[in-house]
Motif scaffolding. Structure first.
Motif, short mmCIF file in Angstrom:
data_model
loop_
_atom_site.label_atom_id
_atom_site.label_comp_id
_atom_site.label_asym_id
_atom_site.label_seq_id
_atom_site.Cartn_x
_atom_site.Cartn_y
_atom_site.Cartn_z
N PRO A 59 5.25 -4.04 -1.88
CA PRO A 59 5.07 -3.59 -3.26
C PRO A 59 6.34 -2.91 -3.77
O PRO A 59 6.97 -2.15 -3.03
N GLY A 60 6.72 -3.20 -5.01
CA GLY A 60 7.93 -2.61 -5.55
C GLY A 60 9.13 -3.54 -5.46
O GLY A 60 10.19 -3.25 -5.98
N ILE A 61 8.94 -4.69 -4.79
CA ILE A 61 10.01 -5.69 -4.77
C ILE A 61 9.53 -6.92 -5.56
O ILE A 61 8.43 -7.42 -5.33
N LEU A 62 10.35 -7.34 -6.50
CA LEU A 62 9.98 -8.49 -7.32
C LEU A 62 10.41 -9.77 -6.61
O LEU A 62 11.50 -9.85 -6.05
N TYR A 63 9.53 -10.74 -6.64
CA TYR A 63 9.75 -12.02 -5.96
C TYR A 63 9.69 -13.10 -7.04
O TYR A 63 8.63 -13.36 -7.61
N MET A 64 10.86 -13.65 -7.36
CA MET A 64 10.95 -14.60 -8.47
C MET A 64 11.31 -16.00 -7.95
O MET A 64 12.16 -16.15 -7.07
N ILE A 65 10.65 -16.99 -8.52
CA ILE A 65 10.98 -18.38 -8.19
C ILE A 65 11.44 -19.05 -9.48
O ILE A 65 10.69 -19.10 -10.46
N ASN A 66 12.67 -19.51 -9.49
CA ASN A 66 13.26 -20.07 -10.70
C ASN A 66 13.05 -19.15 -11.90
O ASN A 66 12.59 -19.57 -12.96
N ASP A 67 13.34 -17.88 -11.70
CA ASP A 67 13.26 -16.86 -12.74
C ASP A 67 11.84 -16.46 -13.14
O ASP A 67 11.66 -15.61 -14.02
N ALA A 68 10.83 -17.10 -12.56
CA ALA A 68 9.45 -16.75 -12.92
C ALA A 68 8.79 -15.98 -11.78
O ALA A 68 9.05 -16.23 -10.61
N ASP A 69 7.93 -15.03 -12.15
CA ASP A 69 7.20 -14.26 -11.16
C ASP A 69 6.44 -15.22 -10.24
O ASP A 69 5.79 -16.16 -10.69
N TRP A 70 6.51 -14.96 -8.94
CA TRP A 70 5.95 -15.93 -7.98
C TRP A 70 4.45 -16.11 -8.14
O TRP A 70 3.91 -17.16 -7.79
N THR A 71 3.76 -15.11 -8.69
CA THR A 71 2.31 -15.24 -8.84
C THR A 71 1.94 -16.29 -9.89
O THR A 71 0.78 -16.68 -10.01
N LEU A 72 2.94 -16.75 -10.65
CA LEU A 72 2.65 -17.76 -11.68
C LEU A 72 2.71 -19.18 -11.12
O LEU A 72 2.25 -20.13 -11.77
N SER B 279 -1.05 1.26 -5.70
CA SER B 279 -2.15 1.23 -6.67
C SER B 279 -1.92 0.17 -7.72
O SER B 279 -2.84 -0.51 -8.17
N GLN B 280 -0.64 0.04 -8.11
CA GLN B 280 -0.30 -0.90 -9.16
C GLN B 280 -0.60 -2.35 -8.75
O GLN B 280 -0.92 -3.18 -9.58
N ALA B 281 -0.45 -2.60 -7.45
CA ALA B 281 -0.71 -3.95 -6.96
C ALA B 281 -2.19 -4.30 -7.18
O ALA B 281 -2.56 -5.46 -7.35
N ILE B 282 -3.04 -3.26 -7.17
CA ILE B 282 -4.46 -3.50 -7.38
C ILE B 282 -4.78 -3.57 -8.87
O ILE B 282 -5.52 -4.42 -9.32
N ASP B 283 -4.20 -2.66 -9.65
CA ASP B 283 -4.49 -2.62 -11.08
C ASP B 283 -3.24 -2.17 -11.83
O ASP B 283 -2.80 -1.03 -11.69
N SER B 284 -2.69 -3.07 -12.64
CA SER B 284 -1.39 -2.78 -13.25
C SER B 284 -1.49 -1.75 -14.36
O SER B 284 -0.48 -1.25 -14.84
N SER B 285 -2.72 -1.38 -14.78
CA SER B 285 -2.81 -0.41 -15.88
C SER B 285 -2.77 1.04 -15.38
O SER B 285 -2.78 1.96 -16.17
N ILE B 286 -2.69 1.21 -14.06
CA ILE B 286 -2.75 2.56 -13.51
C ILE B 286 -1.64 3.47 -14.03
O ILE B 286 -1.87 4.62 -14.40
N ILE B 287 -0.43 2.92 -14.11
CA ILE B 287 0.71 3.72 -14.57
C ILE B 287 0.44 4.30 -15.96
O ILE B 287 0.56 5.51 -16.18
N MET B 288 0.08 3.40 -16.87
CA MET B 288 -0.10 3.88 -18.25
C MET B 288 -1.33 4.77 -18.36
O MET B 288 -1.35 5.70 -19.16
N ASN B 289 -2.35 4.52 -17.53
CA ASN B 289 -3.52 5.41 -17.54
C ASN B 289 -3.12 6.83 -17.17
O ASN B 289 -3.60 7.79 -17.76
N ILE B 290 -2.23 6.96 -16.20
CA ILE B 290 -1.80 8.30 -15.78
C ILE B 290 -0.99 8.95 -16.90
O ILE B 290 -1.17 10.12 -17.22
N VAL B 291 -0.10 8.16 -17.53
CA VAL B 291 0.69 8.71 -18.63
C VAL B 291 -0.23 9.20 -19.74
O VAL B 291 -0.08 10.31 -20.26
#
Ligand code: SF4
Ligand SMILES: [Zn+2]
Ligand SMILES: [Zn+2]
Lengths: 94, 370
Positions: A59-72, B279-291
């Protein structure tokens, strides 16, 4: 298949300061299996855990494939020859 | 799947705020426009105003420079943007990041002012490190001195407002840290998009009165609306996610520096950060909810007083910066450093140094050692 892997925002420090690598891979490698492959074939020691947690990108590391987020992209169908992979840390500095 | 904004572009990400799929061009444009909206909604800047941008060479301030420069032109905001950077004197770290700032100043054609700790306080952070020792955290000195240096930098360029790159993730992190530590008195201030909501007009008048009879401050009375130490700070990225800032900078290939400071501690903040990332990996709105939660919390009066009664603020009897004690934190820390320093640098006169730094053009200050 051949892929390029680029490392950004400090992640190059996990790869002996290399910013760009050319990878030759088995044709069956998917976006999901690429991450443990990188861990097992390109990293040793601490950097393994600094990049990969539970076989997925940390978590906290972005993983991009051809500039797009890998989850896409379809996580289970193989990557394509020439794909550009970028790993970017969001954690360091500021 | 096509871009939800333009309907044609290739989707490269889903927005953090609403999971909307967008193409690269629309992402960049939306990101900029949302910062612009936050600025307009909170009335952060006035036309023709000199706005200092705190530049560190890191991703956030690099992004801030680019976005402010872009929307300033796109929406004819007519802001006079200038960069202020602080050189703490950390070899292998700050010198490299300042190179980034210098490059950016050139790219955007923005004037850059660098204020160095050595010039202002007589010590670099590396020298402070030698005095306080490896084991103790250097971040208190660094933070207190940096705040002062930024204010001096603003005065030097005639700015009475400074924009900082703090993003939503930073703010959420700070909220959590305040909660973890029980330091709830800071919660309200942490979430402000513009500092100073707790400074009443009465208090401001009182402090301005004090400036008139303070030897180090009297010359600034007519020039400044705010006493030193209260220069308003604004956070145009208050609603911007760290992740999107990193992507924005990445897509535009902006140059930034991402090495961690040599003295960065294994900190509480790191702990809060890891927690948020997971937490963000589970729900991306957590950050803004805290703010948003932080924004809505208000201390009950009986606690508010204890947590930081602003009415007791006065000017530091020595340097004239706003302080809650006779001597401000910066002057106290500097005194302590001089006491602990076997090399005893003579005459570190912080007022003379400030005056020196403020006078234009910058003369060389004689090195007093230390
Ligand atoms: S981590 Fe380094 S730059 Fe940041 S406050 Fe601490 S000493 Fe200063
Ligand atoms: Zn689009
Ligand atoms: Zn002082």
């Amino acid at each position: 298949m051949k892929l390029t892997l680029t490392l950004h925002a400090g992640l190059e420090s996990l790869f002996n300061q290399q910013k760009k690598l050319e990878l030759a891979l088995d044709d069956s490698i998917t976006p999901v299996s690429l991450i443990p492959w990188i861990r097992d074939n390109l990293l040793s020691g601490d950097p393994k855990q600094q990049l990969v947690v539970d076989d997925a990108i940390r978590p906290g590391i972005l993983y991009m494939i051809n500039d797009a987020d890998w989850t896409l992209v379809d996580a289970d169908s193989p990557l394509n020859d020439g794909d550009e992979i970028a790993l970017i840390s969001t954690i360091h500095g500021g | 799947m096509k871009c939800a904004v333009c309907g044609t572009g290739r989707v490269i990400l889903k927005r953090m705020k609403n999971q909307e799929p967008v193409c690269k061009e629309c992402f960049l444009r939306c990101f900029e426009d949302e910062v612009y909206e936050a600025i307009v909604q909170s009335n952060l800047f006035k036309k023709k105003e000199i706005v200092a941008i705190g530049a560190s060479g890191g991703k956030d301030s690099t992004c801030l420079i680019h976005v402010l420069h872009t929307i300033n032109q796109r929406y004819q905001m007519e802001l006079d943007l200038r960069l202020v950077a602080v050189d703490e004197g950390i070899a292998g770290y700050r010198n490299h990041s300042l190179n980034c700032v210098e490059e950016n100043a050139k790219i955007y054609g923005l004037p850059l002012t660098i204020i160095s700790f050595k010039e202002l306080f007589g010590y670099t952070m590396d020298e402070i490190n030698a005095v306080v020792g490896e084991k103790k955290s250097k971040c208190t000195h660094c933070g207190v001195f940096r705040r002062k240096a930024l204010d001096i930098g603003c005065e030097k360029i005639g700015a009475e407002i400074i924009a900082l790159g703090h993003n939503a993730d930073d703010i959420a992190e700070t909220v959590l840290m305040n909660l973890f530590r029980g330091d709830v008195g800071r919660l309200e201030r942490t979430c402000e998009i513009r500092s100073g909501s707790d400074i009443t007009p009465d208090l401001l008048t009182k402090l301005q009165e004090e400036m008139k009879s303070h030897p180090a401050m009297v010359e600034y009375v007519d020039q400044r609306q705010y006493p030193f130490g209260l220069t308003p700070k604004v956070k145009p990225f208050k609603y911007a996610y760290q992740r999107e800032i990193v992507l924005y900078v990445h897509y535009l290939q902006l140059k930034y520096f991402s090495v961690e400071c040599t003295y960065a501690p294994v900190s509480f903040r790191g702990y809060a950060r890891q927690f948020l990332l997971k937490s963000q990996a589970i729900d991306s709105s957590i950050i803004m909810n805290i703010v948003h939660s932080g924004e809505r919390m208000k201390l009950m009066p009986q606690f508010a007083n204890r947590a930081g009664d602003k009415s007791i603020m006065k000017l530091c009897t020595r340097c004239g910066f706003v302080s809650s004690q006779h001597l401000c934190q910066s002057c106290l820390l500097l005194d302590q450093l001089i006491r602990d320093d076997p090399a005893h640098p003579q005459n570190i006169d912080c007022i003379a140094r400030s005056a020196h730094v403020l006078s234009n053009p910058l003369p060389d200050i004689e090195d007093t050692g230390g």
